[in-house]
Design a protein around this motif. Sequence first.
Motif, mmCIF file in Angstrom:
data_model
loop_
_atom_site.group_PDB
_atom_site.id
_atom_site.type_symbol
_atom_site.label_atom_id
_atom_site.label_comp_id
_atom_site.label_asym_id
_atom_site.label_seq_id
_atom_site.Cartn_x
_atom_site.Cartn_y
_atom_site.Cartn_z
ATOM 1 N N ALA A 139 -38.524 -70.682 35.389
ATOM 2 C CA ALA A 139 -37.322 -70.047 35.918
ATOM 3 C C ALA A 139 -36.167 -71.034 35.753
ATOM 4 N N TYR A 140 -35.157 -70.637 34.989
ATOM 5 C CA TYR A 140 -34.045 -71.513 34.644
ATOM 6 C C TYR A 140 -32.728 -70.988 35.190
ATOM 7 N N GLU A 141 -31.772 -71.922 35.238
ATOM 8 C CA GLU A 141 -30.388 -71.600 35.557
ATOM 9 C C GLU A 141 -29.539 -72.189 34.438
ATOM 10 N N PHE A 142 -28.640 -71.386 33.856
ATOM 11 C CA PHE A 142 -27.788 -71.820 32.758
ATOM 12 C C PHE A 142 -26.325 -71.650 33.125
ATOM 13 N N SER A 143 -25.484 -72.594 32.674
ATOM 14 C CA SER A 143 -24.025 -72.500 32.758
ATOM 15 C C SER A 143 -23.472 -73.054 31.451
ATOM 16 N N ILE A 144 -22.302 -72.584 31.076
ATOM 17 C CA ILE A 144 -21.699 -73.015 29.814
ATOM 18 C C ILE A 144 -20.289 -73.513 30.090
ATOM 19 N N THR A 145 -19.896 -74.567 29.358
ATOM 20 C CA THR A 145 -18.522 -75.053 29.401
ATOM 21 C C THR A 145 -17.957 -75.022 27.982
ATOM 22 N N THR A 146 -16.629 -75.013 27.897
ATOM 23 C CA THR A 146 -15.935 -75.079 26.615
ATOM 24 C C THR A 146 -15.307 -76.455 26.498
ATOM 25 N N VAL A 147 -15.391 -77.050 25.304
ATOM 26 C CA VAL A 147 -14.791 -78.353 25.046
ATOM 27 C C VAL A 147 -13.701 -78.153 23.996
ATOM 28 N N ASP A 148 -12.484 -78.672 24.273
ATOM 29 C CA ASP A 148 -11.405 -78.511 23.297
ATOM 30 C C ASP A 148 -11.372 -79.705 22.337
ATOM 31 N N VAL A 149 -10.461 -79.654 21.372
ATOM 32 C CA VAL A 149 -10.395 -80.691 20.331
ATOM 33 C C VAL A 149 -9.990 -82.053 20.889
ATOM 34 N N ASP A 150 -9.398 -82.090 22.084
ATOM 35 C CA ASP A 150 -9.042 -83.356 22.722
ATOM 36 C C ASP A 150 -10.160 -83.880 23.615
ATOM 37 N N GLY A 151 -11.286 -83.189 23.653
ATOM 38 C CA GLY A 151 -12.417 -83.621 24.472
ATOM 39 C C GLY A 151 -12.367 -83.128 25.909
ATOM 40 N N LEU A 152 -11.382 -82.301 26.256
ATOM 41 C CA LEU A 152 -11.295 -81.765 27.617
ATOM 42 C C LEU A 152 -12.352 -80.675 27.792
ATOM 43 N N GLU A 153 -13.052 -80.742 28.916
ATOM 44 C CA GLU A 153 -14.130 -79.795 29.192
ATOM 45 C C GLU A 153 -13.735 -78.876 30.341
ATOM 46 N N SER A 154 -14.004 -77.607 30.173
ATOM 47 C CA SER A 154 -13.698 -76.628 31.221
ATOM 48 C C SER A 154 -14.688 -76.764 32.371
ATOM 49 N N ARG A 155 -14.395 -76.030 33.439
ATOM 50 C CA ARG A 155 -15.377 -75.909 34.509
ATOM 51 C C ARG A 155 -16.561 -75.118 33.980
ATOM 52 N N ARG A 156 -17.688 -75.262 34.635
ATOM 53 C CA ARG A 156 -18.875 -74.507 34.235
ATOM 54 C C ARG A 156 -18.694 -73.034 34.564
ATOM 55 N N SER A 157 -19.284 -72.213 33.716
ATOM 56 C CA SER A 157 -19.299 -70.774 33.996
ATOM 57 C C SER A 157 -20.176 -70.527 35.218
ATOM 58 N N ASP A 158 -20.108 -69.328 35.741
ATOM 59 C CA ASP A 158 -21.020 -68.955 36.814
ATOM 60 C C ASP A 158 -22.446 -69.064 36.277
ATOM 61 N N PRO A 159 -23.374 -69.545 37.087
ATOM 62 C CA PRO A 159 -24.746 -69.704 36.598
ATOM 63 C C PRO A 159 -25.438 -68.378 36.331
ATOM 64 N N VAL A 160 -26.307 -68.409 35.350
ATOM 65 C CA VAL A 160 -27.130 -67.256 34.999
ATOM 66 C C VAL A 160 -28.573 -67.667 35.153
ATOM 67 N N GLU A 161 -29.354 -66.847 35.842
ATOM 68 C CA GLU A 161 -30.773 -67.145 36.024
ATOM 69 C C GLU A 161 -31.579 -66.399 34.979
ATOM 70 N N VAL A 162 -32.495 -67.125 34.331
ATOM 71 C CA VAL A 162 -33.340 -66.537 33.295
ATOM 72 C C VAL A 162 -34.767 -66.971 33.542
ATOM 73 N N ASN A 163 -35.663 -66.004 33.515
ATOM 74 C CA ASN A 163 -37.099 -66.298 33.635
ATOM 75 C C ASN A 163 -37.726 -66.211 32.257
ATOM 76 N N LEU A 164 -38.174 -67.347 31.775
ATOM 77 C CA LEU A 164 -38.847 -67.388 30.481
ATOM 78 C C LEU A 164 -40.350 -67.337 30.738
ATOM 79 N N ILE A 165 -40.977 -66.353 30.196
ATOM 80 C CA ILE A 165 -42.418 -66.187 30.418
ATOM 81 C C ILE A 165 -43.155 -66.434 29.135
#
Length: 165
Positions: A139-165
């Motif tokens: 059972a995992y939790e995933f979040s994604i951020t965006t990185v711009d060309v200057d290396g600035l990183e956004s806040r994390r997206s809302d987490p998504v729960e995924v069950n890998l079976i």
Amino acid sequence: MKILLPPLPGQAVLCLLIIALASMITGCQEDTRASKLDTQRASEVSDARLKQAQSNLLATLGQSPTAKESQHPADNTESPLTLAWNPPMTREDGSSLAPGQISGYRIYYRMKHKNDFNIIPLNDASTTRYRLEDMPPGAYEFSITTVDVDGLESRRSDPVEVNLI
């Protein structure tokens, strides 16, 4: 010119008073019922929107029944799950973010029973999908951020729960 009405007998006044009070009480009851219905309806709409958002996100991850059915070929072999997202069009401050200003993404993930996140760097702005086929079951939790060309990183997206079976 004034028109004078004859005085009403005591019972008639009492009847008019009772009718007036009854209509006021009835009006209050209707208002109370209406406000309960409005609150209940607002709650139903809110719940429906939340379920639709969750359903859309799970469908993106291949977790909904309709997405699972479409992913299963006739021979019943399972297709791997895939994280998918749309590139942002604005920065957190609301200013525009052109596709050429994105250098990549970072996927933060962890097993739900752990505290620490791992990071998968994606250094290609055109990559907006990540297959989860090599991840161990759990059972995992995933979040994604965006990185711009200057290396600035956004806040994390809302987490998504995924069950890998």
